[in-house]
Design an enzyme around this catalytic site. Structure first.
Site, short mmCIF file in Angstrom:
data_model
loop_
_atom_site.label_atom_id
_atom_site.label_comp_id
_atom_site.label_asym_id
_atom_site.label_seq_id
_atom_site.Cartn_x
_atom_site.Cartn_y
_atom_site.Cartn_z
N ASN A 10 0.86 -1.18 0.00
CA ASN A 10 0.00 0.00 0.00
C ASN A 10 0.90 1.24 0.00
O ASN A 10 1.51 1.56 1.02
CB ASN A 10 -0.89 -0.03 1.26
N LYS A 12 0.10 4.27 -0.25
CA LYS A 12 -0.54 5.45 0.35
C LYS A 12 -0.34 6.68 -0.54
O LYS A 12 -0.23 6.54 -1.75
CB LYS A 12 0.00 5.69 1.77
N HIS A 102 -9.58 0.85 4.90
CA HIS A 102 -8.30 1.07 5.59
C HIS A 102 -8.54 2.03 6.76
O HIS A 102 -9.36 2.95 6.66
CB HIS A 102 -7.27 1.66 4.61
N GLU A 104 -6.98 4.47 7.84
CA GLU A 104 -6.78 5.90 7.54
C GLU A 104 -8.01 6.47 6.83
O GLU A 104 -8.38 7.62 7.04
CB GLU A 104 -5.50 6.08 6.71
N GLU A 174 -5.40 -5.32 10.48
CA GLU A 174 -4.37 -4.31 10.73
C GLU A 174 -4.66 -3.56 12.03
O GLU A 174 -5.45 -2.60 12.04
CB GLU A 174 -4.37 -3.29 9.59
N GLY A 180 2.31 2.00 10.77
CA GLY A 180 3.22 3.13 10.64
C GLY A 180 3.95 3.50 11.92
O GLY A 180 4.56 4.56 12.01
N SER A 220 3.33 -2.41 10.30
CA SER A 220 4.79 -2.39 10.47
C SER A 220 5.46 -3.72 10.09
O SER A 220 6.41 -4.16 10.76
CB SER A 220 5.16 -1.99 11.90
C1 PEP Z 1 -0.81 0.02 6.02
O1 PEP Z 1 -0.91 1.19 5.78
O2 PEP Z 1 -1.67 -0.75 5.58
C2 PEP Z 1 0.32 -0.45 6.81
C3 PEP Z 1 0.28 -1.65 7.29
O3 PEP Z 1 1.38 0.42 7.00
P1 PEP Z 1 2.80 0.09 7.67
O4 PEP Z 1 3.30 -1.20 7.07
O5 PEP Z 1 3.66 1.25 7.33
O6 PEP Z 1 2.56 -0.07 9.14
#
Ligand code: PEP
Length: 258
Positions: A10, A12, A102, A104, A174, A180, A220
């Site tokens: 992803n 973003k 997601h 976000e 997630e 992040g 992460s």
């Molecule tokens: C994500 O945005 O779906 C995500 C898992 O980000 P990160 O790997 O940076 O934590």
């Protein structure tokens, strides 16, 4: 049942078109020695403005090892919805998958479970695969309501979908506190929650559907964590944010999932 692993990046809101082309080419180049059949399903999700360019790079290469996803969609077919993109438009740009729900999008853009459900229906009706995200906040985890919250998100996201539609969908668990932040959820705990999600699917549908659906972990994920995550019984792959923006780390994660 053996489920094909999935590694999805992803991106973003990163990368101008040329950056997206360079990253797409870099990822394909890093996988050139590997037989396609040995690879997980590798997916990249650029921003809307880079989808066309990334798709062209994928087509020009023609290796078929990397597939395209969008990070969002709107559920209506067309009309006066300024600023939105329909599933057909994204399909027309080469997308085969669309990430929905997601955290976000839920947090900053008000995406609700009901919208996630409408988007899932529109995506499946057009023959694409939804990557349905769910996850708890730190407050919810500390309050002990993680399982209740995730089960509720999944039940609402899947409302009125058929078993066949659910079987080909992808869910990404997630935990919001792991996205992040560099704090990866302990693999056995991520596996426990993912097994719980599979049980929710089983209770809503049947054992076959629960065995077929791919459920990813996201939060992460790094080259150092992927092997342990993939060694778990119920984790079928990863949705990767930050580490998908560099060829090296993303390709190491892909290889670590093999
Ligand atoms: C994500 O945005 O779906 C995500 C898992 O980000 P990160 O790997 O940076 O934590």
């Amino acid at each position: 049942m053996s489920r094909r692993p999935v590694i999805a990046g992803n991106w973003k809101m990163h990368n101008l078109q040329q950056d997206a082309v360079d990253l797409t080419n870099g990822v394909m180049q890093s996988l050139r020695e590997i037989d396609k059949a040995a690879l997980p399903e590798v997916i990249i999700a650029p921003t809307f403005t880079s989808l066309y360019a990334a798709n062209k790079a994928l087509k020009d290469c023609g290796c078929g090892k990397v597939r395209l996803a969008a990070q969002n969609c709107y559920y209506e077919e067309k009309g006066a919805f300024t600023g939105e993109c329909s599933v057909q438009m994204l399909k027309d740009t080469g997308c085969e998958y669309i990430i929905i729900g997601h955290s976000e999008r839920r947090q900053y853009f008000g995406e609700t479970d009901e919208m996630v459900n409408k988007k899932a229906k529109a995506i499946l009706a057009n023959g694409l695969v939804p990557i349905i995200c769910c996850g708890e906040s730190l407050e919810q985890r500390e309050a002990g309501v993680t399982d209740y919250h995730i089960a509720s998100q999944i039940t609402k996201a899947l409302r009125d979908l058929t078993a066949q539609e659910v079987a080909k969908s992808i869910i990404a668990y997630e935990p919001i506190w792991a996205i992040g932040t560099g704090k990866t959820c302990d693999s056995t705990e991520a596996n426990r929650v993912i097994a719980m999600i599979r049980n929710v699917v089983k209770s809503l549908y049947d054992a076959n559907t629960a065995d077929s659906i791919r459920i990813l972990y996201g939060g992460s994920v790094k080259p150092e964590t992927i092997k342990e995550q993939m060694a778990q019984s119920d984790i079928d792959g990863a949705l990767v944010g930050g580490a998908s923006l560099k060829v090296d780390s993303f390709s190491q994660i892909v290889k670590g999932a093999m």
